[in-house]
Scaffold this active site. Structure first.
Site, PDB file in Angstrom:
ATOM      1  N   HIS A  93      47.412  27.395  84.268  1.00 64.09           N
ATOM      2  CA  HIS A  93      48.587  26.838  84.922  1.00 64.09           C
ATOM      3  C   HIS A  93      49.825  26.889  84.032  1.00 64.09           C
ATOM      4  CE1 HIS A  93      51.284  23.424  85.943  1.00 64.09           C
ATOM      5  NE2 HIS A  93      51.137  23.921  87.152  1.00 64.09           N
ATOM      6  N   CYS A 107      56.716  61.854  62.317  1.00 65.90           N
ATOM      7  CA  CYS A 107      56.262  60.500  62.631  1.00 65.90           C
ATOM      8  C   CYS A 107      56.412  59.574  61.425  1.00 65.90           C
ATOM      9  CB  CYS A 107      54.810  60.505  63.107  1.00 65.90           C
ATOM     10  SG  CYS A 107      53.647  61.219  61.929  1.00 65.90           S
TER      11      CYS A 107
END
Length: 799
Positions: free
Chosen positions: A424, A754
């Site tokens: 919740h 990279c």
């Protein structure tokens, strides 16, 4: 024909006004999707007209209107008093005789289908429920395991009254609904005895990011209320929808939840009589679903989403509740509604929160969202103390329920002891757009009197609560109209926890997916320790075996964990390419893994020692490399993620390249077979000098600027003493990069980079674009800025 009762087989989505969103959706599933494998318990709905007729007969409408007139949420005492009075009016209205007759006739008919031991779930379904812009989930009551005529009729009256719970009234005020315009239908369906098995919630997207290519399944033992309300930390599973629909059947990723309690029916009790009991330790330590069951649920979820999307004429991600019956062993869907929070996000504005300082971490838990917030920590022990909470504070609680919602919207952040990412507190936090850390364990003790805290959900899957104010930044960039440059812009990524979020950035894939983070954080043991546990001391072996306790064996543990980590990254970017670098730990880093000291040499300079390709064909690590290959084969062949390309790091010599490729082929990774591409890192001067020969053996090169700079300049990049000499922009380094790119082009191979340099230095990225490199892989935090810079440069150069 019955006036006040409709069977599920008679209902569909057009009947929301008649039976509410929940019942209309159950009817839609029951009537249309049984042939697609969707299983829904049979039942019927008591229409909203029955509710209206009961109030009309009791002359209750005017009294209700008077009680609710001018109701004010800010006066909590008066608000609660009025809500209670409204419930008393509705419950006291009773059930008209003709309504009572129709309910009992339908109930007895349902008993004929399921037998004399039938028990039912009695569920509220508001006529304004589950609309595209609002979810009334959890606002009204549900009664479980109801048996007998009188219990059933009483549960119906209580459902009607629950239309006026404090939380339901509060929610309608927030959503702008007229209290008296919303009516309530009651759903009565065969009880799924998940108290004897498990239950949970699933979504057809990732709830944190809105990423739509996965089914996210959560579950725990016992009745589902604990998962919905966040009373427990549930198990979590992901299934990749595109590859599932191509026929591949594999759980993409999983996480074991604590599941410390489970909700069961009280002995001999019926109706609403439930209780939480401790979950046996053995059940806490195992998943509440098998892989086959997760995949079955995913298939049902995909079928439901497809049906709702076709009906709506637009993509419609779904929020579903499932339950496993402990008596017949079958999985059922017991609720379905359109997801109303994450699916509304549109990543046109990229908002990145970054912690820029440091501080003492007080508690950690599951991160909900990606934001950071600062406020005074305020512990609220129960709903009666909510009046003490002040706007802008950080709400600290054991857990939350819908009764807490009136104050949750004023919180800067939420921290709970218990709950998972579908509890919740997590659902409300997402809806409100505030960060939450759930399942933090002892937050209510640690944060009780600490004053100001910083709640960070911007550091991956783990949410952190820092003492005091920790500096952070927020970067917002609109990428809605950002075109793609000719130079491919990719990302460097190693943490699967952030893959779904990073995948929403405008990129062409992953240029460097590192294994090391997964091995360090998820596997934590040296690969060879898993192959040869007999070489470990007794305590270390015990710890290694403990890591793998959920898998058939130690090797299987490594393969599953690594494949699920890499698979998560590959799935996030699918079908864009993901270049996965095989492991590149140095010996000192490997030695730090559990059991690593038994297998690693002590080296004076590990940076230039036993690392990269040299390990893969060496007797000291060849069996560990075989595990890496098995994991990558599982990603491509079992998971179906054929967008994965593999890359060999730190390959010193041509004969070493040949031996590594031969070893990979012997483990089922044959270059060119099944479209497999294998790249090589270009980070050693010999790779550049012999670029034509290396390019002939591989499908592409990826320049590792960090190691290439180190070896061209002769600078140990681990040494602080000579750190000032390390500069990727040195003319000699730039010349080596030029030669590498030109060599790859000459051989007709892909060229990329990279290393860290293009992320750190804008001028370096510009140099690469001018050079005509095929792709640049960047850290995620500079992707958007660098893309805009590249677009400008390409426009100026007419590319």
């Amino acid at each position: 024909m019955a006036r006040y009762v409709r069977w599920f087989e008679e209902l569909g989505l057009d009947d929301v006004g008649l039976v509410g969103g929940k019942n209309a959706s159950l009817g839609e599933l029951y009537r249309n999707l049984a042939g697609a494998g969707v299983r829904v318990p049979n039942g019927f709905a008591v229409t909203a007209e029955a509710y209206r007729e009961a109030l009309r007969r009791a002359e209750a409408w005017e009294r209700l209107e008077a009680v609710l007139a001018g109701i004010d949420k800010s006066d909590l005492a008066d608000f609660s008093r009025r809500a209670h009075a409204a419930r008393e009016i509705v419950y006291g209205a009773g059930i008209p005789d003709e309504v009572r007759v129709e309910i009992l006739e339908a109930y007895h008919r349902l008993g004929e289908q399921y037998g004399p031991d039938l028990s039912v779930a009695v569920r509220s379904s508001a006529t304004a429920e589950d609309l595209p812009g609002a979810s009334f989930a959890g606002q009204q009551e549900t009664f479980l395991n109801v048996r007998g005529d009188e219990q059933l009729l009483d549960a119906c009256r209580r459902c009607w009254a629950s239309l006026f719970t404090d939380r339901a009234i509060s929610y309608r005020i927030d959503q702008g609904f007229d209290h008296l315009a919303v009516a309530l239908s009651v759903g009565i369906m065969k009880m799924v005895r998940s108290d004897l098995a498990s239950s949970g919630v699933m979504f057809t997207l990732d709830t944190e990011t809105g990423f739509r290519d996965v089914v996210f399944v959560t579950g725990a033992w016992g009745l589902g209320e604990n998962v919905v309300q966040g009373t427990v930390e549930p198990d979590e599973f992901y299934v990749h929808k595109p590859t599932y629909e191509r026929g591949y059947r594999a759980v993409l990723r999983r996480r074991l939840g604590a599941k410390t309690v489970k909700m069961v029916l009280a002995p001999g009790g019926h109706g609403a009589t439930t209780r939480n009991v401790p979950t046996p330790r053995a059940d806490q330590d195992r998943f509440c679903l098998s892989d086959d069951e997760v995949l079955e649920l995913a298939g049902q979820a995909i079928a439901v989403e497809r049906h709702y999307s076709e009906r709506a004429g637009r993509p419609t991600p779904m929020d579903l509740e499932w339950a496993k019956d402990g008596l017949d062993g079958l999985l059922y869907l017991v609720q379905a509604r359109p997801e109303t929070v994450a699916s509304r996000r549109r990543p046109t504005v990229v908002e990145e929160y970054r912690i820029t300082g440091s501080g003492e971490v007080l508690v950690t838990g599951r991160a909900v969202g990606t934001k950071v917030a600062v406020g005074e920590a305020h512990w609220i022990p129960d709903v009666q103390r909510l009046v003490e909470f002040r706007p802008g504070e950080v709400l600290v609680a054991d857990t939350t329920t819908p009764d807490w919602e009136p104050v949750m919207k004023d919180a800067a952040a939420i921290v709970t002891n218990r709950g998972g990412r579908t509890c919740h507190a997590a659902i409300v936090a997402r809806e409100l757009g505030i960060p939450a850390v759930v399942g933090a364990g002892n937050a209510t003790e640690v944060l009780r009197e600490v004053g100001t805290v910083t709640v960070s959900c911007a550091e991956g899957d783990v949410g952190k609560v820092y003492r005091g104010t920790v500096p952070f930044e927020v970067h917002r960039i609109d990428v809605a109209e950002l075109p793609r440059p000719k130079t491919k812009v990719m990302v460097n990524l190693g943490n699967p926890d952030v893959a779904f979020a990073v995948a929403l950035l405008p990129s062409d894939g992953v240029g460097l997916a590192r294994m090391e983070f997964i091995i360090n954080e998820r596997i934590r043991a040296h690969p060879m320790a898993l192959v040869h546990p007999d070489r470990l001391d007794e305590e270390t072996r015990r710890r290694v075996e403990e890591l793998a306790r959920h898998d058939p064996g130690l090797r299987e543990f490594f393969v599953r964990e690594l494949s699920e980590g890499i698979g998560t990254i590959a799935a996030a970017f699918y079908p864009r390419p993901v270049v996965v670098r095989m492991s590149d730990f140095k010996s000192n880093e490997y030695a730090g893994l559990l059991g690593g000291a038994a297998f690693e040499p002590e080296e004076e300079n590990p940076m230039l020692g036993f690392r990269g390709a040299a390990r893969y064909v060496h007797p000291a690590y060849a069996e560990g490399f075989a595990l890496e290959c098995a994991a990558m084969r599982r990603v491509r062949e079992t998971m179906g993620l054929d967008n994965v390309r593999l890359m060999v790091p730190f390959c010193r010599r041509l004969d070493e390249a040949d031996r590594v490729l031969e070893a990979m082929a012997s483990h089922g990774l044959v270059r060119g077979e099944g479209g497999l591409e294998i790249y090589v890192m270009c980070e050693i001067p010999n790779n550049v000098v012999l670029i034509d020969e290396f390019a002939a053996r591989f499908d592409g090169i990826s320049i590792g600027s960090n190691d290439l700079t180190q070896l061209v300049l002769g600078v140990d990049r681990d040494s602080e003493v000579v750190a000032f000499e390390f500069d990727e922009r040195d003319p000699g380094v730039l010349e080596m990069i030029r030669l590498a790119v030109e060599g790859a082009r000459r051989a007709g191979r892909h060229s990329g980079i990279c290393g860290q340099a293009p992320s750190d230095h804008p001028e370096f990225a510009e140099f690469l674009v001018e050079l005509g490199i095929d792709s640049i892989s960047l850290n995620p935090d500079v992707v958007v800025q660098t893309t805009m810079r590249i677009l400008d440069l390409e426009a100026r150069r007419g590319r």
